[in-house]
Scaffold this motif. Sequence first.
Motif, mmCIF file in Angstrom:
data_model
loop_
_atom_site.group_PDB
_atom_site.id
_atom_site.type_symbol
_atom_site.label_atom_id
_atom_site.label_comp_id
_atom_site.label_asym_id
_atom_site.label_seq_id
_atom_site.Cartn_x
_atom_site.Cartn_y
_atom_site.Cartn_z
ATOM 1 N N SER A 282 0.825 -1.213 0.000
ATOM 2 C CA SER A 282 0.000 0.000 0.000
ATOM 3 C C SER A 282 0.857 1.260 0.000
ATOM 4 N N ARG A 283 2.046 1.168 0.528
ATOM 5 C CA ARG A 283 2.928 2.332 0.565
ATOM 6 C C ARG A 283 3.838 2.416 -0.655
ATOM 7 N N LEU A 284 4.184 1.275 -1.219
ATOM 8 C CA LEU A 284 5.105 1.247 -2.353
ATOM 9 C C LEU A 284 4.400 1.211 -3.705
ATOM 10 N N GLY A 285 3.268 0.523 -3.767
ATOM 11 C CA GLY A 285 2.587 0.356 -5.034
ATOM 12 C C GLY A 285 3.266 -0.669 -5.929
ATOM 13 N N ASP A 286 4.286 -1.305 -5.438
ATOM 14 C CA ASP A 286 5.042 -2.291 -6.207
ATOM 15 C C ASP A 286 5.100 -3.572 -5.386
ATOM 16 N N SER A 287 4.388 -4.596 -5.833
ATOM 17 C CA SER A 287 4.300 -5.814 -5.039
ATOM 18 C C SER A 287 5.628 -6.565 -4.976
ATOM 19 N N CYS A 288 6.431 -6.481 -6.043
ATOM 20 C CA CYS A 288 7.737 -7.168 -6.022
ATOM 21 C C CYS A 288 8.659 -6.535 -4.983
ATOM 22 N N GLN A 289 8.698 -5.222 -4.967
ATOM 23 C CA GLN A 289 9.542 -4.522 -3.997
ATOM 24 C C GLN A 289 9.019 -4.747 -2.584
ATOM 25 N N ALA A 290 7.699 -4.780 -2.425
ATOM 26 C CA ALA A 290 7.112 -5.028 -1.110
ATOM 27 C C ALA A 290 7.495 -6.420 -0.621
ATOM 28 N N GLU A 291 7.471 -7.394 -1.504
ATOM 29 C CA GLU A 291 7.864 -8.764 -1.154
ATOM 30 C C GLU A 291 9.323 -8.798 -0.693
ATOM 31 N N ASP A 292 10.192 -8.085 -1.410
ATOM 32 C CA ASP A 292 11.607 -8.026 -1.028
ATOM 33 C C ASP A 292 11.773 -7.410 0.359
ATOM 34 N N ILE A 293 11.046 -6.356 0.613
ATOM 35 C CA ILE A 293 11.168 -5.675 1.907
ATOM 36 C C ILE A 293 10.685 -6.584 3.041
ATOM 37 N N VAL A 294 9.567 -7.264 2.839
ATOM 38 C CA VAL A 294 9.045 -8.165 3.873
ATOM 39 C C VAL A 294 10.048 -9.291 4.137
ATOM 40 N N GLN A 295 10.617 -9.834 3.090
ATOM 41 C CA GLN A 295 11.611 -10.892 3.278
ATOM 42 C C GLN A 295 12.840 -10.367 4.007
ATOM 43 N N ASN A 296 13.281 -9.151 3.672
ATOM 44 C CA ASN A 296 14.437 -8.564 4.347
ATOM 45 C C ASN A 296 14.171 -8.347 5.836
ATOM 46 N N VAL A 297 12.951 -7.950 6.170
ATOM 47 C CA VAL A 297 12.611 -7.748 7.581
ATOM 48 C C VAL A 297 12.788 -9.049 8.353
ATOM 49 N N PHE A 298 12.230 -10.120 7.830
ATOM 50 C CA PHE A 298 12.308 -11.386 8.559
ATOM 51 C C PHE A 298 13.707 -11.985 8.513
#
Length: 165
Positions: A24-40
């Motif tokens: 919702s903040r990025l508008g880019d699902s691929c980048q959002a997926e990368d960020i979520v994976q990086n967090v964990f």
Amino acid sequence: MTDHTLITNYYIAHRDELLAFASSRLGDSCQAEDIVQNVFLRLLTSDKLISEVTLPALVFAMTRHLIYDYFRHHTAVEQYEHYIKGVCSEQTTEESILSAREVMEQMERGLARLPENCREIYRMHIYDGMKVSEISQQLGEGYKSVEHRLGAARKAMRHYLRRYA
């Protein structure tokens, strides 16, 4: 329950929620997926004490910070690309090519005057884009030692190049 089990269970239960938050903040699902994976990934490799109470706030704070980092990086890249397009759109003359070559020659002459240990660190920082921490880790030397030698190399190069400016 160990930290890894706690983090794994939280990931399984809340991954989609966190992905929706980032998307919702990025508008880019691929980048959002990368960020979520990086967090964990960061959580799993962290040696900090994580509890069931602090984990949700920590996850969302880390996600928010990685989103901010992404936007800062994206803005810097756009500004640099805009600058490069402006520079490259001007007609490239033979004189400008020669002057760039002269600058590189002066840089190499200045580098040749540096002590070997400073020269290597300066090259790694300027040409390879490495940070002081990365250089110290690769060379197996102390952070402060590398930082000091990089500072000395920068000072010497500024002094040398100032004569030709």
